[in-house]
Design a protein around this motif. Structure first.
Motif, mmCIF file in Angstrom:
data_model
loop_
_atom_site.group_PDB
_atom_site.id
_atom_site.type_symbol
_atom_site.label_atom_id
_atom_site.label_comp_id
_atom_site.label_asym_id
_atom_site.label_seq_id
_atom_site.Cartn_x
_atom_site.Cartn_y
_atom_site.Cartn_z
ATOM 1 N N GLU A 1 26.795 33.683 -5.576
ATOM 2 C CA GLU A 1 26.702 32.964 -6.853
ATOM 3 C C GLU A 1 27.397 31.610 -6.767
ATOM 4 O O GLU A 1 26.851 30.585 -7.165
ATOM 5 C CB GLU A 1 27.345 33.836 -7.947
ATOM 6 N N LYS A 2 28.630 31.624 -6.187
ATOM 7 C CA LYS A 2 29.397 30.354 -6.082
ATOM 8 C C LYS A 2 28.693 29.386 -5.124
ATOM 9 O O LYS A 2 28.592 28.192 -5.398
ATOM 10 C CB LYS A 2 30.827 30.639 -5.609
ATOM 11 N N ALA A 3 28.165 29.922 -4.016
ATOM 12 C CA ALA A 3 27.462 29.062 -3.046
ATOM 13 C C ALA A 3 26.180 28.499 -3.652
ATOM 14 O O ALA A 3 25.704 27.442 -3.251
ATOM 15 C CB ALA A 3 27.120 29.878 -1.797
ATOM 16 N N VAL B 1 25.009 42.389 1.576
ATOM 17 C CA VAL B 1 24.204 41.876 0.465
ATOM 18 C C VAL B 1 23.821 40.431 0.772
ATOM 19 O O VAL B 1 24.680 39.594 1.027
ATOM 20 C CB VAL B 1 24.979 41.964 -0.862
ATOM 21 N N ALA B 2 22.499 40.157 0.766
ATOM 22 C CA ALA B 2 22.016 38.804 1.092
ATOM 23 C C ALA B 2 21.466 38.097 -0.138
ATOM 24 O O ALA B 2 21.254 36.884 -0.117
ATOM 25 C CB ALA B 2 20.917 38.901 2.154
ATOM 26 N N GLY B 3 21.200 38.869 -1.207
ATOM 27 C CA GLY B 3 20.662 38.258 -2.421
ATOM 28 C C GLY B 3 20.662 39.255 -3.557
ATOM 29 O O GLY B 3 20.836 40.463 -3.332
ATOM 30 N N TYR B 4 20.516 38.761 -4.785
ATOM 31 C CA TYR B 4 20.494 39.655 -5.945
ATOM 32 C C TYR B 4 19.544 39.119 -7.001
ATOM 33 O O TYR B 4 19.174 37.928 -6.989
ATOM 34 C CB TYR B 4 21.903 39.800 -6.533
ATOM 35 N N ILE B 5 19.125 39.985 -7.886
ATOM 36 C CA ILE B 5 18.330 39.605 -9.062
ATOM 37 C C ILE B 5 18.796 40.457 -10.236
ATOM 38 O O ILE B 5 19.136 41.633 -10.052
ATOM 39 C CB ILE B 5 16.813 39.780 -8.818
ATOM 40 N N VAL B 6 18.876 39.836 -11.411
ATOM 41 C CA VAL B 6 19.239 40.578 -12.630
ATOM 42 C C VAL B 6 18.108 40.411 -13.635
ATOM 43 O O VAL B 6 17.757 39.288 -13.982
ATOM 44 C CB VAL B 6 20.541 40.053 -13.264
ATOM 45 N N PRO C 1 22.772 31.132 1.132
ATOM 46 C CA PRO C 1 22.150 30.001 1.872
ATOM 47 C C PRO C 1 21.711 30.371 3.291
ATOM 48 O O PRO C 1 20.634 29.965 3.740
ATOM 49 C CB PRO C 1 23.259 28.958 1.865
ATOM 50 N N ALA C 2 22.470 31.211 3.955
ATOM 51 C CA ALA C 2 22.146 31.564 5.352
ATOM 52 C C ALA C 2 20.895 32.429 5.453
ATOM 53 O O ALA C 2 20.289 32.547 6.524
ATOM 54 C CB ALA C 2 23.333 32.323 5.966
ATOM 55 N N HIS C 3 20.483 33.013 4.332
ATOM 56 C CA HIS C 3 19.331 33.931 4.369
ATOM 57 C C HIS C 3 18.124 33.398 3.610
ATOM 58 O O HIS C 3 17.183 34.147 3.325
ATOM 59 C CB HIS C 3 19.741 35.297 3.792
ATOM 60 N N ARG C 4 18.132 32.114 3.270
ATOM 61 C CA ARG C 4 17.012 31.594 2.480
ATOM 62 C C ARG C 4 15.765 31.400 3.341
ATOM 63 O O ARG C 4 15.864 31.366 4.569
ATOM 64 C CB ARG C 4 17.427 30.295 1.786
ATOM 65 N N ILE D 1 13.377 36.823 0.909
ATOM 66 C CA ILE D 1 14.264 37.762 0.206
ATOM 67 C C ILE D 1 14.085 37.655 -1.304
ATOM 68 O O ILE D 1 13.940 38.672 -1.999
ATOM 69 C CB ILE D 1 15.732 37.532 0.636
ATOM 70 N N ALA D 2 14.056 36.427 -1.845
ATOM 71 C CA ALA D 2 13.845 36.280 -3.294
ATOM 72 C C ALA D 2 12.481 36.827 -3.688
ATOM 73 O O ALA D 2 12.337 37.479 -4.734
ATOM 74 C CB ALA D 2 13.959 34.807 -3.692
ATOM 75 N N THR D 3 11.493 36.614 -2.858
ATOM 76 C CA THR D 3 10.153 37.148 -3.125
ATOM 77 C C THR D 3 10.184 38.668 -3.214
ATOM 78 O O THR D 3 9.644 39.263 -4.152
ATOM 79 C CB THR D 3 9.182 36.701 -2.005
#
Ligand SMILES: CC(C)(COP(=O)(O)OP(=O)(O)OC[C@H]1O[C@@H](n2cnc3c(N)ncnc32)[C@H](O)[C@@H]1OP(=O)(O)O)[C@@H](O)C(=O)NCCC(=O)NCCS
Length: 191
Positions: free
Chosen positions: A59-61, A94-99, A116-119, A123-125
């Motif tokens: 979140e901070k990154a 944990v590489a990403g999250y969605i709420v 950022p390292a996993h974009r 993953i978001a898809t």
């Protein structure tokens, strides 16, 4: 959504929590049924308290001074019946999250971020497709979100995932930046 802004038609963060508390326990028992979803690329599962440190780092990154706090994420964890809070795990981390959040037949993406390292590794898809599947199973018919008009990576991602711009919100964020409201249907086309 996200950058210090909230949900539906408002851009203020706290509005969302008031809404959560007023939420009718629509799908208590049913929501408890889902836990782990292995998608086509990586395990996606329900977020847990021990994930919060990693989530706050992402979140901070991702949002800098607009980042949500640990307490705000714990509020979501504390509402498992009302919120769909998922994490994507790669190499055991944990590489990403969605709420996501649902009310009557409308659902909202309240936040999404990938480290950022996993974009650009889908993953978001995968997270968004998983959220859509869960909300569709629960009978929701649309999914909406709010995004800064200058957030090109996110807008391109959402368009690729079927979201369309429905309207613009001027001075949506604390820094006065405008936002787009975007929406997609969760009803699968019969083709
Ligand atoms: C937006 C974000 C969640 C995308 O996560 P991701 O895992 O990299 O996205 P995916 O790999 O699943 O999807 C990639 C797609 O996103 C879009 N995209 C991602 N980065 C992009 C960029 N820099 N420029 C343009 N489009 C971009 C493209 O459509 C891309 O598809 P393509 O690879 O076929 O071109 C990630 O960049 C992020 O966490 N950003 C910071 C937090 C944020 O802005 N969240 C959304 C706020 S509304």
């Amino acid at each position: 959504m996200l950058e210090g802004a909230g949900s539906a038609t408002t851009c203020s963060r706290n509005e969302r929590f008031g809404r959560i508390r007023g939420f009718k326990p629509l799908f208590h028992a049913r929501m408890a049924a889902w836990n782990i979803f292995s998608t086509e690329v990586m395990p996606i599962r329900r977020a847990r308290r021990d994930d919060i440190a990693a989530i706050v780092r992402i979140e901070k990154a991702s949002f800098g001074r607009q980042a949500w706090t640990r307490a705000e994420f714990l509020d979501y964890i504390a509402e498992p019946e009302e919120c769909v809070f998922l994490v994507a795990v790669t190499d055991g981390a944990v590489a990403g999250y969605i709420v996501g959040f649902g009310y009557r037949n409308r659902a909202e993406v309240d936040s999404i971020a990938v480290s950022p390292a996993h974009r650009n590794q889908s993953i978001a898809t995968a997270l968004m497709n998983c959220l859509k599947r869960i909300l569709r199973r629960r009978g929701f018919t649309t999914l909406s979100l709010t995004v800064r008009v200058d957030n090109t990576p996110a807008i391109e991602l959402y368009r690729k995932l079927g979201f369309a711009r429905v309207r613009r919100i001027n001075r949506c964020y604390e820094d006065g930046a405008p936002a787009w409201r975007m929406r997609t249907s969760l009803i699968l086309s019969a083709k």
